[in-house]
Design a protein around this motif. Structure first.
Motif, PDB file in Angstrom:
ATOM      1  N   ALA A 192      86.552  88.906  21.555  1.00 48.51           N
ATOM      2  CA  ALA A 192      85.060  88.517  21.202  1.00 48.51           C
ATOM      3  C   ALA A 192      84.976  87.764  19.926  1.00 48.51           C
ATOM      4  O   ALA A 192      84.134  87.049  19.827  1.00 48.51           O
ATOM      5  CB  ALA A 192      84.363  90.029  20.854  1.00 48.51           C
ATOM      6  N   ALA A 193      85.876  87.684  19.003  1.00 49.87           N
ATOM      7  CA  ALA A 193      85.788  86.866  17.732  1.00 49.87           C
ATOM      8  C   ALA A 193      85.701  85.285  18.211  1.00 49.87           C
ATOM      9  O   ALA A 193      84.813  84.804  17.667  1.00 49.87           O
ATOM     10  CB  ALA A 193      87.125  87.109  16.985  1.00 49.87           C
ATOM     11  N   PHE A 194      86.244  85.039  19.428  1.00 50.40           N
ATOM     12  CA  PHE A 194      86.187  83.592  19.745  1.00 50.40           C
ATOM     13  C   PHE A 194      84.785  83.267  20.416  1.00 50.40           C
ATOM     14  O   PHE A 194      84.485  82.061  20.075  1.00 50.40           O
ATOM     15  CB  PHE A 194      87.439  83.288  20.606  1.00 50.40           C
ATOM     16  CG  PHE A 194      88.650  83.462  19.759  1.00 50.40           C
ATOM     17  CD1 PHE A 194      89.280  82.616  18.849  1.00 50.40           C
ATOM     18  CD2 PHE A 194      89.382  84.663  20.071  1.00 50.40           C
ATOM     19  CE1 PHE A 194      90.214  82.736  18.084  1.00 50.40           C
ATOM     20  CE2 PHE A 194      90.520  84.959  19.459  1.00 50.40           C
ATOM     21  CZ  PHE A 194      91.131  83.970  18.163  1.00 50.40           C
ATOM     22  N   LEU A 195      84.611  84.374  21.264  1.00 58.01           N
ATOM     23  CA  LEU A 195      82.999  84.252  21.749  1.00 58.01           C
ATOM     24  C   LEU A 195      81.942  84.074  20.564  1.00 58.01           C
ATOM     25  O   LEU A 195      81.305  82.975  20.482  1.00 58.01           O
ATOM     26  CB  LEU A 195      82.531  85.376  22.571  1.00 58.01           C
ATOM     27  CG  LEU A 195      81.349  85.109  23.111  1.00 58.01           C
ATOM     28  CD1 LEU A 195      81.388  84.474  24.435  1.00 58.01           C
ATOM     29  CD2 LEU A 195      80.817  86.620  23.704  1.00 58.01           C
ATOM     30  N   GLY A 196      82.387  84.725  19.386  1.00 60.10           N
ATOM     31  CA  GLY A 196      81.363  84.584  18.244  1.00 60.10           C
ATOM     32  C   GLY A 196      81.522  83.285  17.425  1.00 60.10           C
ATOM     33  O   GLY A 196      80.414  82.446  17.133  1.00 60.10           O
TER      34      GLY A 196
END
Lengths: 286, 282
Positions: B36-40
């Protein structure tokens, strides 16, 4: 002065982390499973604690009930959830455990509401002065309780047949089995003790915050994973040291880095840096 | 019609996001609890750039690039630590990302970002773009799976040490998996920001990482078609059944557990088992 206060704070935090992480380490040492759902037993202990204390008003009874319920639920979790997964690759158990943890959190929310429960009459709120430091009675009780319980466990582990059987199983399950140790009994026992400790910690966190919430387990859960990794996975003394170190890093980090990172981010930044330098953890022997 | 368009857009983004994790965790066997960090990263990059005046379409490559670069850095962790340790490290990445964003005023801090310019494509156009990119991601995944690089990935997932003995440069392939997977997640993030018109630190929390992992796992780790199906169904479910809304996480958690407990290979594994049973009976 400020310095001493920070250290005292981190000792309290560290004791709680240690109680939670110890159960995780026992499980990891024995089964190589990252037992995320361990924190749901911590939450369970806290809920049982608040409910029992509000009903009876006896702290001893509260601790007993919380430890018993958490401990037995831990054993049930092992038998129903983990045992059938032992032959699968490790990520299967990890994901199952995360699923279990999320579902458990939601059950607490649905059963007791999102805003949580609190004590009608919180125990041990008096202030104690030690030298120049102010403590709550509950904080002293956590530190003493943690030290006592962990001390007794360490003694049991090295001085009783059962304790030695546990150690043998951790270091070489097959060999232990051929020497007549029943693996499943040792596993049950580990889950019982580790989960009871989580329940014990849950009660104290509930007392310190005067609040139990469905999500109270999530941060300790991830922190406890960080701690057992720092402690070198499966090593009991390493885990205790790591719990105290993380308590210190967080307290001091929040003061000096609070503008850039929040408390959890500091803990995990520390974890990542340590792992990159020492992939085997801070206190592993290899 | 508006509702269907919005739902299809959400599904498209979920498929992209799930397939991007499938590249890392499914193909290459590197478990990541921090996707999710990379989606962010993608979402924040796109939002900030559109705010600065760049047209939305140009922010997609920028989001991909930044997410991919950070993905390579996180991927380097996979060269140092394996399996359980990697899972914990990547979990740390999410907390680091959220903690960092929370304290940055210029990124909107706790309150998040909103009011950045529209994509300018209209609702239908945006949906078509999303579905196109999702289809493209699926096509890339299928191509990679068949190509040499995909075979190496599955070899690494299977037995890393043997691949090293065979003289394969394992670190480069792992980094490649992280770079491709996180860049695609970055693109999904750009679409996510533009679709929802609001992003905050909590949009990319650990729970989101678990949600996307559950899509991959429920579909069947490594199977492109089934992961896409699982992503579509799991992202559409809460909308179809309003009553599930409040119990969404309970259903997710329960599904993850039940799936692992009874069918560790997900839907793909189930279908395979069923069809081979049929085959055996004939």
């Amino acid at each position: 002065m400020f310095f001493l206060e920070l250290i005292a704070q981190s000792l309290v935090q560290g004791s709680i982390y240690a109680l939670i992480a110890l159960g995780l380490t026992l499980v990891y040492g024995l089964l190589r499973i990252l037992h995320v759902a361990h924190a749901s037993l911590f939450t369970l202990g806290a809920y049982v604690g608040v409910l029992t204390y509000n009903a009876t008003g006896s702290l001893a009874l509260t601790l007993l009930a919380a430890m018993l319920v958490s401990g037995l639920s831990g054993v049930a979790m092992f038998r129903l959830a983990y045992k059938p997964l032992l032959k699968q690759p490790p990520h299967v158990a990890l994901i199952a455990s995360i699923g279990l943890f999320i579902a458990a959190e939601e059950c607490f929310r649905i059963a007791f509401g999102a805003s949580g429960l609190s004590f009608t009459n919180t125990p041990l709120q008096g202030q104690v002065r030690i030298g120049s430091l102010q403590f709550k009675e509950a904080e002293i009780a956590v530190m003493l309780g943690a030290a006592l319980i962990l001390g007794v466990l360490a003694w049991l582990q090295s001085h009783t047949r059962v304790g030695i059987a546990c150690q043998a199983t951790v270091s070489d399950p097959q060999m232990a089995e051929s020497f007549g140790i029943t693996l499943n009994t040792v596993r049950d026992l580990n889950f019982l003790v580790g989960s009871a400790l989580a329940g014990f910690a849950g009660v104290w966190v509930a007392v310190l915050n005067n609040l139990v919430e469905p999500t109270m387990g999530s941060v300790p859960s991830y922190k406890a994973l960080a701690i057992i990794v720092l402690g070198g996975m499966g090593s009991v003394p390493g885990t205790l040291m790591a719990a105290l170190v993380l308590g210190l890093v967080e307290s001091f980090g929040t003061v000096y880095l609070g503008k850039v990172l929040d408390r959890n981010a500091i803990a995990f930044a520390f974890l990542i840096v340590v792992l990159m330098v020492r992939p085997q953890g801070l206190f592993a022997k290899k | 019609m508006d509702y269907e368009i919005s739902l299809l857009t959400t599904i498209g983004i979920s498929i992209m996001f799930a397939l991007s994790l499938n590249l890392i965790t499914g193909f290459c066997g590197q478990i990541s609890l921090g996707h999710a960090a990379f989606l962010g990263v993608g979402a924040y990059t796109s939002a900030m750039l559109t705010k600065a005046g760049l047209p939305f379409l140009l922010t997609i490559p920028a989001s991909m690039a930044l997410a991919g670069i950070l993905g390579i850095i996180v991927g380097m962790a996979s060269l140092r630590v394996r399996a359980d340790f990697l899972a914990i490290t990547t979990m740390g990445v999410v907390f680091l990302f959220i903690g960092l964003v929370r304290q940055q005023e210029w990124l909107g801090g706790e309150m998040g970002l909103s009011g950045f310019p529209d994509s300018g494509l209209g609702k239908t156009g945006f949906m078509l773009l999303t579905l196109l990119l999702a289809a493209l991601t699926a096509a890339i995944s299928l191509y990679i799976q068949k190509a040499w690089i995909g075979r190496v990935f599955s070899g690494i997932a299977e037995d890393e040490d043997t691949m090293r003995v065979l003289g394969i440069d394992v670190p480069s392939y792992k980094l490649a998996a992280f770079a491709i997977g996180t860049a695609l997640a970055g693109a999904a993030g750009a679409l996510y920001a533009s679709h929802l018109k609001f992003i905050g630190p909590d949009s990319f929390s650990f729970v989101e990482s678990i949600t996307v992992l559950s899509m991959v796992v429920v579909g069947g780790i490594g199977s492109v078609v089934w992961v896409a199906i699982a992503a579509a169904v799991l992202s559409a479910l809460p909308g179809w059944f309003q009553f599930i809304g409040d119990y969404k996480l309970l259903v997710y958690g329960g599904l993850l557990f039940v799936m692992m407990r009874f069918s560790p290979h997900g839907l793909a594994g189930m279908v395979k088992a069923l069809s081979s049973k049929k085959g055996g009976a004939q």
